[in-house]
Write a protein that holds these residues in place. Structure first.
Motif, PDB file in Angstrom:
ATOM      1  N   MET B   1      33.112  48.400  46.072  1.00  0.00           N
ATOM      2  CA  MET B   1      34.550  48.350  45.796  1.00  0.00           C
ATOM      3  C   MET B   1      34.748  48.139  44.289  1.00  0.00           C
ATOM      4  SD  MET B   1      37.362  45.875  47.548  1.00  0.00           S
ATOM      5  CE  MET B   1      36.821  45.971  49.234  1.00  0.00           C
ATOM      6  N   SER B   2      35.531  48.949  43.687  1.00  0.00           N
ATOM      7  CA  SER B   2      35.776  48.737  42.256  1.00  0.00           C
ATOM      8  C   SER B   2      37.274  48.736  42.012  1.00  0.00           C
ATOM      9  CB  SER B   2      35.129  49.859  41.443  1.00  0.00           C
ATOM     10  OG  SER B   2      35.851  51.054  41.634  1.00  0.00           O
ATOM     11  N   VAL B   3      37.630  48.390  40.798  1.00  0.00           N
ATOM     12  CA  VAL B   3      39.068  48.336  40.465  1.00  0.00           C
ATOM     13  C   VAL B   3      39.710  49.687  40.709  1.00  0.00           C
ATOM     14  CG1 VAL B   3      40.711  47.850  38.628  1.00  0.00           C
ATOM     15  CG2 VAL B   3      38.576  46.603  38.732  1.00  0.00           C
ATOM     16  N   ILE B 451      31.145  40.213  43.770  1.00  0.00           N
ATOM     17  CA  ILE B 451      31.581  39.202  42.797  1.00  0.00           C
ATOM     18  C   ILE B 451      32.021  39.897  41.502  1.00  0.00           C
ATOM     19  CG2 ILE B 451      30.758  37.274  41.365  1.00  0.00           C
ATOM     20  CD1 ILE B 451      28.876  36.592  43.793  1.00  0.00           C
ATOM     21  N   ASP B 452      31.257  40.881  41.085  1.00  0.00           N
ATOM     22  CA  ASP B 452      31.641  41.632  39.878  1.00  0.00           C
ATOM     23  C   ASP B 452      32.984  42.333  40.063  1.00  0.00           C
ATOM     24  OD1 ASP B 452      29.535  40.987  38.168  1.00  0.00           O
ATOM     25  OD2 ASP B 452      28.224  42.525  39.017  1.00  0.00           O
ATOM     26  N   THR B 453      33.174  42.934  41.232  1.00  0.00           N
ATOM     27  CA  THR B 453      34.449  43.606  41.495  1.00  0.00           C
ATOM     28  C   THR B 453      35.599  42.619  41.432  1.00  0.00           C
ATOM     29  OG1 THR B 453      33.367  45.228  42.907  1.00  0.00           O
ATOM     30  CG2 THR B 453      35.735  44.943  43.213  1.00  0.00           C
ATOM     31  N   TRP B 454      35.385  41.478  42.048  1.00  0.00           N
ATOM     32  CA  TRP B 454      36.440  40.453  42.069  1.00  0.00           C
ATOM     33  C   TRP B 454      36.839  40.088  40.639  1.00  0.00           C
ATOM     34  CZ3 TRP B 454      37.979  35.657  40.563  1.00  0.00           C
ATOM     35  CH2 TRP B 454      38.953  35.004  41.338  1.00  0.00           C
ATOM     36  N   ILE B 455      35.837  39.889  39.794  1.00  0.00           N
ATOM     37  CA  ILE B 455      36.115  39.503  38.404  1.00  0.00           C
ATOM     38  C   ILE B 455      36.776  40.670  37.661  1.00  0.00           C
ATOM     39  CG2 ILE B 455      35.099  38.732  36.222  1.00  0.00           C
ATOM     40  CD1 ILE B 455      32.775  37.571  38.039  1.00  0.00           C
ATOM     41  N   ASP B 456      36.318  41.876  37.944  1.00  0.00           N
ATOM     42  CA  ASP B 456      36.931  43.048  37.307  1.00  0.00           C
ATOM     43  C   ASP B 456      38.419  43.137  37.653  1.00  0.00           C
ATOM     44  OD1 ASP B 456      34.458  43.694  36.301  1.00  0.00           O
ATOM     45  OD2 ASP B 456      34.034  45.264  37.792  1.00  0.00           O
TER      46      ASP B 456
END
Lengths: 464, 517
Positions: B1-3, B451-456
């Motif tokens: 999942m990405s922005v 976690i990276d997606t969430w931060i993005d």
């Protein structure tokens, strides 16, 4: 740990290494520097994990093998915890992972679940004839405990009157909620005697008990002996005559047939949601409700969370948000109205589905079936020599069955029934002076005439 | 999942169930009475009978199913990414749901003779042994229906303990901290105690001196969590416990934040008399939107006699139910949420000691990984930024700079993040000791990519706050419904917890030109 675990994505070496590299560490232990050395204590015994679901499932199935349940055996157990049919749709909706794994969300993103909660309150309110309904609390006893505390705050009084028939399990919860006389704010619980001849409240005795110290008169109908209180309205009026709140407990499965408490002046209504599509779960199916008229005086005493319909920024659209959140323990800590927290909100989902499926005609039919079945069962059980059935003419779905004229104890009878594949009624001995040698038998819509005849035949053998 | 993933929540524009259906339809037909003497006299007096049918919906079964499945789909829950701090979002294994649906769990009646469900009692007993192993406590009760109920049980045990020593009338105070969960002071007050709340000081916790000044012969108990919701561990907690014991009080360890310290810290080894684990958080049991939950309450041998009955004991190889001699009675009926205990046992067995250690390591690692990335997002600061130690399983942040600059609040950001399939993050319990707080918790389940997606997404939304604050303030835009107007929620003329109250106050939606069935 070398084993990659299915429950932990980052237990795969690459993810773990990438995060450690980003932090510039080569050992996670350095992240625990906050914990002093003399605080460190490992587990006493190392236990290996069962990482494979296949092996885990076999271990669980092995442990549960041979368990007797209300499905393996013909059961007449009740007592505030009833073996009603659970429609399959209740299981299906409650198992949906969107709902079962949800945590808190926002009114927009968890809208569906919040709407179900609103529909729970709306439908329960329709059954009860009350317009303000909280989200459920842990259990029926907890609902009663909170309601009595609400009454004490509303009246600034410290005595509550509780029928001496109340089930001991529930009564102990009430006593816990009413506190300790050594501390401020405690509530004194006094008992209203029952008339053993009718199984209903002794109204004359109640008249002598009500005074201006009484915060609440608590009445259950049907009561813990399964008896419908014929004079419940008179009890409510006696409470009101001294300025006390009438706290009335009802069984939602009765309300297609019996008058709803909102129509006879009940101020705070409580009860169990377990019969509304919730499995027994060995005691894990309990849940309670608290409801009142939609009056600010009462609403501002609710300890629960509750959802209210509210508009959104899009015209014509409804959302569902928390009302009166500030008075909850989340909002006000020690100044809150009692406390709340995780409760049994997934059971509200089951109950909402159940009430939708039944609809008005379903509740009318259910109530009729329960009353007719229990009365017919009473007549059959009374055929057993030495066995009498009490208060059958006022029973709703439970019967006090008196075995004192047999030479057997209830425990002996239940053991003999179990040997014949039957779970007999639970032993009431010790729960009330009038009940030694008696058992409570619950007959619901799932029982057939053959079921009761099987019981009667077994009892005839055992008591012969 | 990405922005950049295209996301939109399902929208069914689903009516309230009371707006659906048609007269006479049935969704479920109860069995007819087997003694159908319909011509007989009524079995109940006329005065007790309902005169008007309840205003319930009338739907065919498929309509009911479709309605509730639509509402399920209109619930985000954990279907995207949910880093809901203080609640430790976990994987809820499917096998556990399958096992508890079996009649060996679901259809057992709590009043059955214990001899008839030994396997189930054995599982609960074994779970208790597992929790004793993790806490060093001597006995457990599973009766409390959640963490708050376990806190209530502790104040009840506290009452009983001091009453047994004839000191209850003198011991009127329970001491807690501003960072303890609100259920601790709330249950203490409900049980009749005065609450003393110690404020957080510069190190992130109240000082030992402040504690010592607050306790004395009037102290009944201390109730604390550790680490707190900022991820800060109080290194003096052993001295705290000793100080409270010295004045005769009991010490309760609210283990709400156990995930980061599993297998490293034992409540009993720190000197605590009692502790509580939330099985619906740390032990893999699904949250259900708010229960059924379990606050597993563990205590020392000295306090075990005050536990509520029934407690499970093993006698000659059989499991029996016992009533502790000086027990507090009940905080709730029966044994507790037994089906949830089976799931927690299963989760604990699946993990094993090594798995628990790994979960603690991964949750603290993931939090620190997340923290260093989040702190690079402009406008985000860490609570108590001067403290050097790595935080444990979660970190509390503040976006107060963003709010000051743009007017966009943490609640607005929650709403906007949901437009990307991100479930609301936790902000903070009361009191808010940092402005515009937010508290994500990674736990051990979520992948590094999640976690990276969430931060993005967070960084993207905070960037939007600067470039297009109106877009964030008016969010969500891709959710089931638009932003709620909360202005009437506490107004008795407008609130409505039931459809009947809603219609009385606002009229039907059809009358207002809104959605109709």
């Amino acid at each position: 740990m070398n084993q990659v675990h299915p429950y932990m994505a980052n237990s795969a070496a690459g993810s773990r290494a990438a995060m450690m590299s980003a932090l510039g560490i080569d050992d996670v232990e350095s992240l625990f520097d906050q914990i002093p050395a003399d605080h460190r204590a490992g587990v006493t015994t190392d236990v290996p994990g069962i990482v494979s679901e296949a092996a885990l499932r076999r271990e669980l199935d092995r442990r549960l093998r041979g368990t007797v349940s209300t499905q393996t055996h013909l059961s007449f157990l009740g007592g505030g915890y009833w073996n009603h049919y659970v429609p399959s749709l209740c299981d299906e909706v409650a198992a949906r992972p969107e709902i079962a794994t949800s945590v808190w969300g926002t009114p927009s993103s968890d809208h569906g679940r919040n709407q179900i909660w609103f529909e729970f309150s709306s439908q329960l309110g329709a059954l009860l004839d009350t317009e303000f309904v909280g989200l459920p609390v842990y259990s029926w006893g907890c609902a009663t405990g909170h309601a009595l505390r609400m009454a004490a705050r509303l009246t600034d009084r410290d005595v509550v009157l509780v029928p001496d028939t109340v089930d001991p399990e529930r009564r102990r919860v009430i006593d816990t909620y009413c506190g300790s006389p050594d501390l401020p704010g405690s509530i004194t619980v006094r008992e209203i005697p029952v008339d053993p001849a009718t199984g209903t409240l002794d109204l004359e005795a109640l008249r002598g008990l009500v005074d201006d110290r009484v915060a609440a008169v608590y009445v259950e109908t049907p009561n813990a002996w399964g008896v419908v209180e014929h004079e419940v309205q008179a009890a409510v009026e006696l409470a009101h005559s001294v300025g006390a709140e009438a706290v009335v407990s009802v069984d939602p499965t009765s309300l297609g047939v019996l008058r709803p408490p909102g129509s006879f002046g009940a101020d705070i209504v409580v009860g169990s949601i377990q019969p509304l599509g919730i499995p027994l779960n060995a005691g894990g199916g309990v849940g309670g409700f608290i409801a009142t008229r939609d009056d600010e005086r009462y609403a501002r005493q609710f300890p629960t969370l509750q959802v209210s319909a509210a508009p959104t920024t899009r015209p014509g659209e409804l959302a569902f948000g928390m009302t009166l959140f500030e008075q909850s323990s989340y909002g006000s800590r020690e100044l809150a109205k009692d406390w709340t927290g995780n409760s049994v909100y997934l059971w509200a989902v089951r109950a909402a589905v159940y009430m939708t499926l039944l609809g008005p005609q379903g509740f009318a039919d259910l109530g009729t079936t329960l009353v007719r079945n229990v009365r017919a069962a009473a007549a059959l059980i009374a055929e057993v020599p030495g066995v009498t059935v009490r208060h059958a003419d006022r029973a709703f779905k439970e019967l006090v069955v008196d075995f004192t004229a047999t030479s057997l104890t209830v425990a002996e009878i239940d053991a003999a029934l179990l040997a014949r594949g039957i779970l007999g009624g639970h032993d009431l001995t010790g729960s009330h002076a009038a009940l030694d040698g008696c058992a409570l038998y619950c007959i619901t819509e799932i029982h057939t005439e053959d079921d009761v005849r099987e019981l009667v035949d077994a009892l005839k053998e055992i008591c012969a | 999942m990405s922005v950049t993933r295209r996301y939109h929540a399902p929208v069914w524009d689903e009516p309230v169930v009371l707006e659906l259906g048609a007269p006479g339809r049935r969704g479920f037909v109860p069995p007819a009475p087997w003694s159908d003497d319909a011509d007989d006299a009524p079995l109940l007096p006329e005065s007790l009978l309902r005169t008007a049918p309840p205003e319930l919906p009338e739907l065919a079964e498929y309509e009911a199913r479709r309605h509730y499945l639509h509402l399920a789909q209109e619930t985000l829950g954990m279907m995207g990414i949910s880093l809901f701090g203080t609640c430790t979002m976990k994987h809820n294994p499917s096998v556990n749901e399958a096992v508890v649906a079996r009649p060996e769990v679901a259809a057992v009646h709590p009043r059955q003779d214990p001899s008839t469900y030994q396997g189930l009692l054995g599982i609960v007993h074994a779970l208790g042994e597992g929790l004793k192993n993790l806490s060093g406590m001597d006995a457990f009760s599973f009766q409390p229906g959640g963490g708050a109920d376990a806190a209530f049980l502790h104040v009840c045990v506290t009452r009983a303990y001091h009453a047994s020593r004839g000191e209850l009338a003198q011991r009127r105070q329970i001491v807690t901290t501003a960072q303890a969960h609100p259920c601790n002071p709330a249950t203490a007050a409900a049980a009749g105690f005065e609450v003393v709340t110690l404020p957080v000081e510069e190190d992130g916790y109240p000082s030992l001196e402040a504690l010592k000044a607050a306790i004395g012969p009037q102290t009944a108990a201390l109730m604390v969590n550790n680490p707190d919701d900022m991820g800060i561990y109080n290194p003096h907690v052993k001295e705290w416990v000793e100080a409270v014991h010295e004045v005769g009080g009991l010490c309760f360890y609210d283990h709400a934040n156990f995930n980061g310290v599993m297998t490293r810290v034992q409540a009993a080894a720190l000197g605590f008399d009692a502790c509580m684990f939330m099985l619906h958080k740390t032990f893999g049991v699904p949250k259900g939107g708010g229960g059924p939950a379990v606050g597993a309450y563990g205590c020392s041998a000295e306090l075990a006699r005050f536990l509520p009955g029934p407690v499970i004991a093993e006698v000659d190889g059989a499991f029996v139910l016992e009533e502790p001699e000086q027990g507090v009675g009940r905080v709730r009926e029966y044994l507790g949420n037994v089906h949830q205990l089976v799931k927690a046992y299963s989760w604990l067995r699946a993990m094993g000691t090594d798995g628990l250690r790994e979960a603690a390591d991964l949750s603290v690692l993931a939090n620190n990984y997340m923290e260093q990335r989040i702190l690079r997002v402009p406008g985000v600061t860490r609570s108590l930024p001067g403290l050097g130690d790595p935080r444990l399983e979660m970190t509390r942040f503040s976006m107060a700079e963003i709010t000051a600059e743009t007017g966009v609040t943490a609640v607005d950001v929650q709403n906007r993040m949901s437009d990307f399939g991100i479930d609301a993050m936790w902000l903070s319990h009361e009191p808010w000791i940092v402005p515009e707080p937010f508290t994500p918790e990674a736990g051990e389940m979520w992948s590094k990519e999640d976690i990276d997606t969430w931060i993005d997404v967070l960084a993207h939304v905070l960037d939007e706050a600067r470039t297009d604050p109106e877009l964030v303030r008016t969010a969500p835009h891709r959710q089931v419904v638009a932003k709620i107007d909360p202005s009437g929620l506490d107004d008795p003329d407008r609130w409505a917890t039931t459809w009947r109250a809603y219609v009385r106050k606002h009229g039907t939606r059809a009358a207002r030109g809104g959605v109709t069935a």
